[in-house]
Write a protein that holds these residues in place. Sequence first.
Motif, PDB file in Angstrom:
ATOM      1  N   LEU A 130       0.831  -1.203   0.000  1.00 21.28           N
ATOM      2  CA  LEU A 130       0.000   0.000   0.000  1.00 21.28           C
ATOM      3  C   LEU A 130       0.868   1.257   0.000  1.00 21.28           C
ATOM      4  O   LEU A 130       0.640   2.188  -0.775  1.00 21.28           O
ATOM      5  N   ASP A 131       1.879   1.261   0.847  1.00 23.19           N
ATOM      6  CA  ASP A 131       2.771   2.412   0.945  1.00 23.19           C
ATOM      7  C   ASP A 131       3.549   2.626  -0.349  1.00 23.19           C
ATOM      8  O   ASP A 131       3.696   3.763  -0.819  1.00 23.19           O
ATOM      9  N   ALA A 132       4.037   1.537  -0.946  1.00 27.33           N
ATOM     10  CA  ALA A 132       4.817   1.640  -2.179  1.00 27.33           C
ATOM     11  C   ALA A 132       3.962   2.181  -3.323  1.00 27.33           C
ATOM     12  O   ALA A 132       4.411   3.038  -4.101  1.00 27.33           O
ATOM     13  N   ALA A 133       2.723   1.687  -3.437  1.00 30.01           N
ATOM     14  CA  ALA A 133       1.839   2.148  -4.507  1.00 30.01           C
ATOM     15  C   ALA A 133       1.480   3.622  -4.318  1.00 30.01           C
ATOM     16  O   ALA A 133       1.485   4.403  -5.276  1.00 30.01           O
ATOM     17  N   ALA A 134       1.168   4.017  -3.079  1.00 28.24           N
ATOM     18  CA  ALA A 134       0.820   5.411  -2.806  1.00 28.24           C
ATOM     19  C   ALA A 134       1.995   6.339  -3.093  1.00 28.24           C
ATOM     20  O   ALA A 134       1.831   7.423  -3.668  1.00 28.24           O
ATOM     21  N   THR A 135       3.189   5.915  -2.701  1.00 27.96           N
ATOM     22  CA  THR A 135       4.388   6.724  -2.939  1.00 27.96           C
ATOM     23  C   THR A 135       4.657   6.885  -4.428  1.00 27.96           C
ATOM     24  O   THR A 135       5.011   7.975  -4.895  1.00 27.96           O
ATOM     25  N   MET A 136       4.478   5.812  -5.190  1.00 28.25           N
ATOM     26  CA  MET A 136       4.753   5.842  -6.624  1.00 28.25           C
ATOM     27  C   MET A 136       3.892   6.868  -7.351  1.00 28.25           C
ATOM     28  O   MET A 136       4.329   7.509  -8.316  1.00 28.25           O
ATOM     29  N   ILE A 137       2.644   7.055  -6.897  1.00 24.26           N
ATOM     30  CA  ILE A 137       1.729   7.968  -7.595  1.00 24.26           C
ATOM     31  C   ILE A 137       1.484   9.255  -6.801  1.00 24.26           C
ATOM     32  O   ILE A 137       0.556  10.015  -7.118  1.00 24.26           O
ATOM     33  N   ASP A 138       2.307   9.482  -5.775  1.00 23.24           N
ATOM     34  CA  ASP A 138       2.174  10.694  -4.955  1.00 23.24           C
ATOM     35  C   ASP A 138       0.764  10.848  -4.377  1.00 23.24           C
ATOM     36  O   ASP A 138       0.191  11.954  -4.358  1.00 23.24           O
ATOM     37  N   MET A 139       0.218   9.730  -3.920  1.00 23.01           N
ATOM     38  CA  MET A 139      -1.132   9.748  -3.356  1.00 23.01           C
ATOM     39  C   MET A 139      -1.072   9.965  -1.846  1.00 23.01           C
ATOM     40  O   MET A 139      -0.451   9.198  -1.118  1.00 23.01           O
ATOM     41  N   HIS A 140      -1.689  11.034  -1.371  1.00 26.67           N
ATOM     42  CA  HIS A 140      -1.782  11.298   0.061  1.00 26.67           C
ATOM     43  C   HIS A 140      -3.086  10.688   0.569  1.00 26.67           C
ATOM     44  O   HIS A 140      -4.180  11.036   0.078  1.00 26.67           O
ATOM     45  N   LEU A 141      -2.990   9.791   1.527  1.00 21.00           N
ATOM     46  CA  LEU A 141      -4.164   9.052   1.978  1.00 21.00           C
ATOM     47  C   LEU A 141      -5.252   9.958   2.533  1.00 21.00           C
ATOM     48  O   LEU A 141      -6.437   9.622   2.491  1.00 21.00           O
ATOM     49  N   LYS A 142      -4.871  11.110   3.043  1.00 22.44           N
ATOM     50  CA  LYS A 142      -5.870  12.044   3.582  1.00 22.44           C
ATOM     51  C   LYS A 142      -6.816  12.554   2.504  1.00 22.44           C
ATOM     52  O   LYS A 142      -7.914  13.028   2.806  1.00 22.44           O
ATOM     53  N   THR A 143      -6.388  12.468   1.225  1.00 23.67           N
ATOM     54  CA  THR A 143      -7.229  12.970   0.136  1.00 23.67           C
ATOM     55  C   THR A 143      -8.222  11.927  -0.377  1.00 23.67           C
ATOM     56  O   THR A 143      -9.031  12.222  -1.257  1.00 23.67           O
ATOM     57  N   LEU A 144      -8.173  10.719   0.155  1.00 20.05           N
ATOM     58  CA  LEU A 144      -9.093   9.670  -0.277  1.00 20.05           C
ATOM     59  C   LEU A 144     -10.537  10.029   0.071  1.00 20.05           C
ATOM     60  O   LEU A 144     -10.803  10.676   1.089  1.00 20.05           O
ATOM     61  N   ASP A 145     -11.461   9.599  -0.765  1.00 16.95           N
ATOM     62  CA  ASP A 145     -12.883   9.771  -0.474  1.00 16.95           C
ATOM     63  C   ASP A 145     -13.465   8.546   0.223  1.00 16.95           C
ATOM     64  O   ASP A 145     -14.439   8.664   0.975  1.00 16.95           O
ATOM     65  N   ALA A 146     -12.888   7.371  -0.048  1.00 12.51           N
ATOM     66  CA  ALA A 146     -13.397   6.142   0.559  1.00 12.51           C
ATOM     67  C   ALA A 146     -12.364   5.029   0.433  1.00 12.51           C
ATOM     68  O   ALA A 146     -11.416   5.132  -0.351  1.00 12.51           O
ATOM     69  N   ILE A 147     -12.581   3.980   1.211  1.00 13.03           N
ATOM     70  CA  ILE A 147     -11.719   2.797   1.182  1.00 13.03           C
ATOM     71  C   ILE A 147     -12.597   1.586   0.916  1.00 13.03           C
ATOM     72  O   ILE A 147     -13.561   1.334   1.644  1.00 13.03           O
ATOM     73  N   ALA A 148     -12.279   0.839  -0.141  1.00 20.20           N
ATOM     74  CA  ALA A 148     -13.019  -0.366  -0.483  1.00 20.20           C
ATOM     75  C   ALA A 148     -12.241  -1.586  -0.014  1.00 20.20           C
ATOM     76  O   ALA A 148     -11.016  -1.627  -0.101  1.00 20.20           O
ATOM     77  N   VAL A 149     -12.961  -2.583   0.466  1.00 18.30           N
ATOM     78  CA  VAL A 149     -12.307  -3.778   0.984  1.00 18.30           C
ATOM     79  C   VAL A 149     -13.130  -5.007   0.611  1.00 18.30           C
ATOM     80  O   VAL A 149     -14.356  -4.952   0.553  1.00 18.30           O
ATOM     81  N   ALA A 150     -12.427  -6.101   0.316  1.00 15.15           N
ATOM     82  CA  ALA A 150     -13.108  -7.372   0.068  1.00 15.15           C
ATOM     83  C   ALA A 150     -13.779  -7.806   1.363  1.00 15.15           C
ATOM     84  O   ALA A 150     -13.118  -8.077   2.362  1.00 15.15           O
ATOM     85  N   GLY A 151     -15.097  -7.870   1.355  1.00 13.21           N
ATOM     86  CA  GLY A 151     -15.851  -8.078   2.589  1.00 13.21           C
ATOM     87  C   GLY A 151     -16.106  -9.519   2.955  1.00 13.21           C
ATOM     88  O   GLY A 151     -16.797  -9.786   3.930  1.00 13.21           O
ATOM     89  N   GLY A 152     -15.565 -10.459   2.181  1.00 13.95           N
ATOM     90  CA  GLY A 152     -15.769 -11.862   2.449  1.00 13.95           C
ATOM     91  C   GLY A 152     -16.816 -12.441   1.506  1.00 13.95           C
ATOM     92  O   GLY A 152     -17.513 -11.702   0.805  1.00 13.95           O
ATOM     93  N   PRO A 153     -16.868 -13.754   1.441  1.00 16.26           N
ATOM     94  CA  PRO A 153     -16.099 -14.707   2.248  1.00 16.26           C
ATOM     95  C   PRO A 153     -14.677 -14.855   1.748  1.00 16.26           C
ATOM     96  O   PRO A 153     -14.271 -14.194   0.785  1.00 16.26           O
ATOM     97  N   GLY A 154     -13.935 -15.746   2.408  1.00 15.65           N
ATOM     98  CA  GLY A 154     -12.562 -15.999   2.031  1.00 15.65           C
ATOM     99  C   GLY A 154     -11.784 -16.568   3.191  1.00 15.65           C
ATOM    100  O   GLY A 154     -12.365 -17.052   4.171  1.00 15.65           O
ATOM    101  N   SER A 155     -10.479 -16.485   3.090  1.00 17.21           N
ATOM    102  CA  SER A 155      -9.603 -16.951   4.161  1.00 17.21           C
ATOM    103  C   SER A 155      -9.890 -16.160   5.438  1.00 17.21           C
ATOM    104  O   SER A 155      -9.932 -14.934   5.418  1.00 17.21           O
ATOM    105  N   PHE A 156     -10.082 -16.866   6.548  1.00 13.96           N
ATOM    106  CA  PHE A 156     -10.359 -16.172   7.816  1.00 13.96           C
ATOM    107  C   PHE A 156      -9.230 -15.207   8.157  1.00 13.96           C
ATOM    108  O   PHE A 156      -9.465 -14.051   8.509  1.00 13.96           O
TER     109      PHE A 156
END
Length: 241
Positions: free
Chosen positions: A43-69
Amino acid sequence: MKLLAIDSSGLVASVAFLEDSILLAEYTVNYKKTHSQTLLPMLDAAATMIDMHLKTLDAIAVAGGPGSFTGLRIGSATAKGLGLALNKPLISVPTVEALAYNLYDTEGLVCPMLDARRFQVYTGIYRFKHHKLITVMSQTSEAVVNLAKKLNALGESITFLGDGAVVYWEMLQKLLKVPFTEAPLHLNKQRAGALGVLALRYYEAGEIQTAREYHPTYLSLSQAERERIKRELFEMGAIRV
């Protein structure tokens, strides 16, 4: 619209950043290291590569399951932690739907399969119609033999993807009576880019929640059900013991 997408629901760890209609970066690793070792550095490497500041995000998407516990817990903790720290909403995207979205506009049925051990998978059945993902069977925990029966009943060609398709490929060859194939290597595992694009649709529909509200979805069969399925598979000659 700036979005971070995280998927650690299976063997693969994947993060992506999207801005409006552009996939700015995607970092995916399918290796022996645990997600607790790889996810945050990726996550840090990808954000650094594109100069993305996490504070500027509008939302965070996450795989909500199911899957590996374990994988779901790591992805969930990462998304919730960032959401709480940055005061950003979360978008929970069903893992199996996100995996199906890899095969956007594929003809016929799309059937993701995540290995849930003991001859069962986390799965769903989908199709694309007018450029939209249509749910034929919602994601669930299903015995491979029962899934094959349902697919045979539908009578259509199928494209499989996910680690469960690899594990149970020989069983599928014995059980299925309809044409089927497997997605190519670059599309057959979880990708945060696909999850992120689908998450944008969830966001537009207002399907968001706070970091405190979010919890992953776990699905599994009981021990008795797993043993019954094993006996049925043995009797059918689909497995050996």
